[in-house]
Design a protein around this motif. Structure first.
Motif, mmCIF file in Angstrom:
data_model
loop_
_atom_site.group_PDB
_atom_site.id
_atom_site.type_symbol
_atom_site.label_atom_id
_atom_site.label_comp_id
_atom_site.label_asym_id
_atom_site.label_seq_id
_atom_site.Cartn_x
_atom_site.Cartn_y
_atom_site.Cartn_z
ATOM 1 N N ALA A 1 49.579 -89.664 4.264
ATOM 2 C CA ALA A 1 48.435 -89.276 5.091
ATOM 3 C C ALA A 1 48.703 -89.515 6.566
ATOM 4 C CB ALA A 1 47.209 -90.096 4.653
ATOM 5 N N ARG A 2 47.675 -89.202 7.382
ATOM 6 C CA ARG A 2 47.704 -89.421 8.829
ATOM 7 C C ARG A 2 46.933 -90.707 9.102
ATOM 8 N NH1 ARG A 2 47.860 -85.355 6.435
ATOM 9 N NH2 ARG A 2 48.836 -83.407 7.067
ATOM 10 N N TYR A 3 47.597 -91.684 9.718
ATOM 11 C CA TYR A 3 47.033 -93.037 9.846
ATOM 12 C C TYR A 3 46.610 -93.381 11.273
ATOM 13 C CZ TYR A 3 48.684 -94.479 5.172
ATOM 14 O OH TYR A 3 48.885 -94.606 3.816
ATOM 15 N N PHE A 4 45.453 -94.015 11.386
ATOM 16 C CA PHE A 4 45.068 -94.784 12.568
ATOM 17 C C PHE A 4 45.116 -96.254 12.165
ATOM 18 C CE2 PHE A 4 42.350 -91.246 14.579
ATOM 19 C CZ PHE A 4 43.222 -91.083 15.644
ATOM 20 N N GLY A 5 45.514 -97.139 13.065
ATOM 21 C CA GLY A 5 45.547 -98.563 12.750
ATOM 22 C C GLY A 5 44.978 -99.412 13.868
ATOM 23 N N HIS A 6 44.260 -100.457 13.518
ATOM 24 C CA HIS A 6 43.678 -101.398 14.485
ATOM 25 C C HIS A 6 44.036 -102.817 14.050
ATOM 26 C CE1 HIS A 6 41.352 -98.084 16.194
ATOM 27 N NE2 HIS A 6 41.135 -97.721 14.955
ATOM 28 N N GLU A 7 44.601 -103.584 14.997
ATOM 29 C CA GLU A 7 45.089 -104.923 14.662
ATOM 30 C C GLU A 7 43.959 -105.891 14.356
ATOM 31 O OE1 GLU A 7 48.849 -107.594 16.096
ATOM 32 O OE2 GLU A 7 47.942 -106.168 17.493
ATOM 33 N N PHE B 1 35.968 -109.862 6.289
ATOM 34 C CA PHE B 1 36.854 -108.968 7.044
ATOM 35 C C PHE B 1 36.549 -108.923 8.538
ATOM 36 C CE2 PHE B 1 36.352 -107.565 2.641
ATOM 37 C CZ PHE B 1 37.668 -107.729 2.219
ATOM 38 N N ILE B 2 35.644 -109.802 9.003
ATOM 39 C CA ILE B 2 35.309 -109.836 10.425
ATOM 40 C C ILE B 2 36.556 -110.206 11.231
ATOM 41 C CG2 ILE B 2 34.008 -111.092 12.194
ATOM 42 C CD1 ILE B 2 31.678 -111.216 10.189
ATOM 43 N N GLY B 3 36.848 -109.403 12.250
ATOM 44 C CA GLY B 3 38.001 -109.667 13.106
ATOM 45 C C GLY B 3 39.343 -109.338 12.472
ATOM 46 N N GLY B 4 39.320 -108.736 11.289
ATOM 47 C CA GLY B 4 40.566 -108.434 10.586
ATOM 48 C C GLY B 4 41.134 -107.062 10.929
ATOM 49 N N PRO B 5 42.344 -106.768 10.427
ATOM 50 C CA PRO B 5 42.983 -105.473 10.685
ATOM 51 C C PRO B 5 42.351 -104.360 9.854
ATOM 52 C CG PRO B 5 44.331 -106.782 9.203
ATOM 53 C CD PRO B 5 43.164 -107.648 9.583
ATOM 54 N N LEU B 6 42.574 -103.135 10.300
ATOM 55 C CA LEU B 6 41.991 -101.988 9.611
ATOM 56 C C LEU B 6 42.897 -100.774 9.762
ATOM 57 C CD1 LEU B 6 38.470 -100.694 9.377
ATOM 58 C CD2 LEU B 6 40.000 -99.320 10.766
ATOM 59 N N MET B 7 43.013 -99.993 8.691
ATOM 60 C CA MET B 7 43.736 -98.716 8.759
ATOM 61 C C MET B 7 42.876 -97.611 8.163
ATOM 62 S SD MET B 7 47.713 -99.594 7.852
ATOM 63 C CE MET B 7 47.396 -100.619 6.424
ATOM 64 N N GLU C 1 50.566 -98.223 18.462
ATOM 65 C CA GLU C 1 50.823 -97.552 19.746
ATOM 66 C C GLU C 1 50.217 -96.161 19.766
ATOM 67 O OE1 GLU C 1 54.961 -97.267 21.492
ATOM 68 O OE2 GLU C 1 54.994 -99.306 20.689
ATOM 69 N N ASN C 2 50.455 -95.397 18.705
ATOM 70 C CA ASN C 2 49.924 -94.038 18.636
ATOM 71 C C ASN C 2 48.403 -94.038 18.607
ATOM 72 O OD1 ASN C 2 52.487 -92.857 18.602
ATOM 73 N ND2 ASN C 2 52.645 -92.921 16.383
ATOM 74 N N THR C 3 47.815 -94.999 17.900
ATOM 75 C CA THR C 3 46.350 -95.093 17.821
ATOM 76 C C THR C 3 45.749 -95.292 19.211
ATOM 77 O OG1 THR C 3 46.434 -95.976 15.571
ATOM 78 C CG2 THR C 3 44.421 -96.399 16.816
ATOM 79 N N ALA D 1 46.824 -94.202 21.886
ATOM 80 C CA ALA D 1 46.903 -92.909 22.592
ATOM 81 C C ALA D 1 46.039 -91.852 21.911
ATOM 82 C CB ALA D 1 48.354 -92.446 22.642
ATOM 83 N N GLY D 2 45.308 -92.253 20.847
ATOM 84 C CA GLY D 2 44.436 -91.304 20.151
ATOM 85 C C GLY D 2 45.182 -90.367 19.218
ATOM 86 N N ILE D 3 46.389 -90.769 18.815
ATOM 87 C CA ILE D 3 47.236 -89.909 17.965
ATOM 88 C C ILE D 3 47.429 -90.565 16.598
ATOM 89 C CG2 ILE D 3 49.591 -88.972 17.705
ATOM 90 C CD1 ILE D 3 49.617 -88.922 20.859
ATOM 91 N N GLU D 4 47.253 -89.780 15.542
ATOM 92 C CA GLU D 4 47.495 -90.278 14.195
ATOM 93 C C GLU D 4 48.998 -90.257 13.890
ATOM 94 O OE1 GLU D 4 43.781 -88.727 11.554
ATOM 95 O OE2 GLU D 4 44.797 -87.237 12.799
ATOM 96 N N THR D 5 49.426 -91.149 12.993
ATOM 97 C CA THR D 5 50.829 -91.206 12.564
ATOM 98 C C THR D 5 50.918 -90.740 11.127
ATOM 99 O OG1 THR D 5 51.109 -93.160 13.976
ATOM 100 C CG2 THR D 5 52.875 -92.692 12.400
ATOM 101 N N TYR D 6 51.694 -89.671 10.897
ATOM 102 C CA TYR D 6 51.873 -89.161 9.536
ATOM 103 C C TYR D 6 52.936 -90.002 8.842
ATOM 104 C CZ TYR D 6 52.687 -86.009 5.632
ATOM 105 O OH TYR D 6 52.814 -85.492 4.367
ATOM 106 N N ILE D 7 52.552 -90.634 7.715
ATOM 107 C CA ILE D 7 53.447 -91.562 7.015
ATOM 108 C C ILE D 7 53.529 -91.189 5.538
ATOM 109 C CG2 ILE D 7 53.831 -93.998 6.399
ATOM 110 C CD1 ILE D 7 52.321 -94.746 8.984
#
Length: 306
Positions: free
Chosen positions: A125-131, A161-167, A286-288, A290-296
């Protein structure tokens, strides 16, 4: 694409930027960008319409759409297993469009990372990620702030999950539509949060920011060996007739085991983690930004333990 809105994707496998070709983009623009379409919104996003459309994809006649679809979206069908009609060429082996839609990879086409400190991609899929999500658990999705507590649908469960990572992993109609477990573990609990079935395409999100929390979704709380507790959320979408769980959730699972699949439509899987346990891959972060999804690709690394 018209209207000056293109969906840019970074394809990690091919190491290049790509412009996404959207299936049904004119329909999405009509439904969310046109005043008449917006009036019809409740009908378009209704479960009944999606189920009726999904049922039509089960008909023998729907199989006629497979060959043109493969050509139009340049899908490398030889990576996949044949459908019910094993003696036919693969293009005509599927008994319906839905059978093609939930096609499986051939043995050896995808492999999950074997390292314990690396999380395997749970969807192709196309991923967004947040630390890390902010204290009140809000995440940016296309210019709007969403609270992960609303995604999970249970404020008590969301506290972990407060303050945790998310994809956020977005699947398109052209993709492999089965989703998998990212690590070894067991299911603590699972439940469905009722809702609508809006499109999850960025074109739709551009016009309507609350889609992820308005749509029907299925939430599983997982206890994993190397990444702690995870909230694994499958989000329904327009024309997704069904979210199917193919794994017996009373049993422990292994990294890479199939968890389930979406019947026809584009869909999304959201994964929330506990604070400080792990972080999404650096290229995704990094891509997130910039508003860009990463296809993985399925099984490739999407996160590491901290």
């Amino acid at each position: 694409m018209s209207q000056g809105f293109e969906i840019q994707i970074f394809n990690r496998h091919k190491n290049r930027m790509e412009i996404e070709k959207v299936y049904g983009d004119n329909m999405v623009k009509f439904a969310y960008g046109n005043p008449i379409g917006r009036l019809l919104g409740p009908v378009i996003a209704s479960k009944t319409l999606s189920q009726l459309y999904g049922k039509s994809q089960d008909s023998l006649k729907s199989a006629q759409k497979v060959a043109p679809f493969l050509k139009n979206f340049n899908i490398d069908i030889d990576q996949y297993q044949k459908g019910s009609f094993k003696d036919n060429p693969i293009e005509t082996s599927y008994k319906s469009f839905n059978e093609f839609f939930i096609r499986e990879f051939q043995e050896g086409q995808r492999a999950f990372t074997q390292k314990d400190d690396e999380m395997g991609a749970f969807a192709e899929a196309r991923y967004f990620g947040h630390e890390s999500m902010s204290d009140d658990l809000t995440i940016p999705v296309k210019g709007s702030m969403l609270r992960a507590v609303d995604l999970i649908g249970d404020s008590e469960l969301a506290k972990a999950f407060i303050g945790g990572p998310l994809m956020i992993a977005r699947l398109c109609p052209v993709d492999y539509h089965r989703y998998h477990y990212p690590d070894h573990g067991k299911t603590l609990q699972s439940f469905t949060v009722p809702g609508d079935l809006h499109s999850v395409n960025p074109l739709a999100l551009k016009y309507r920011h609350d889609i992820f929390i308005k749509n029907e979704r299925r939430v599983s709380i997982l206890e994993t060996e190397h990444f702690g507790k995870l909230a694994y959320i499958e989000v329904g979408a327009t024309c997704v007739g069904k979210i199917v769980q193919s794994f017996d959730e009373s049993q422990p699972f292994k990294k890479g085991d199939e968890k389930g699949y979406f019947l026809f439509g584009g869909s999304t899987v959201v994964l929330c983690g506990e604070k400080g346990n792990w972080a999404p891959s650096s290229d995704m972060l990094e891509n997130t930004k910039a508003g860009i999804e990463t296809y993985i690709q399925l099984g490739d690394v999407v996160a590491q333990t901290n």
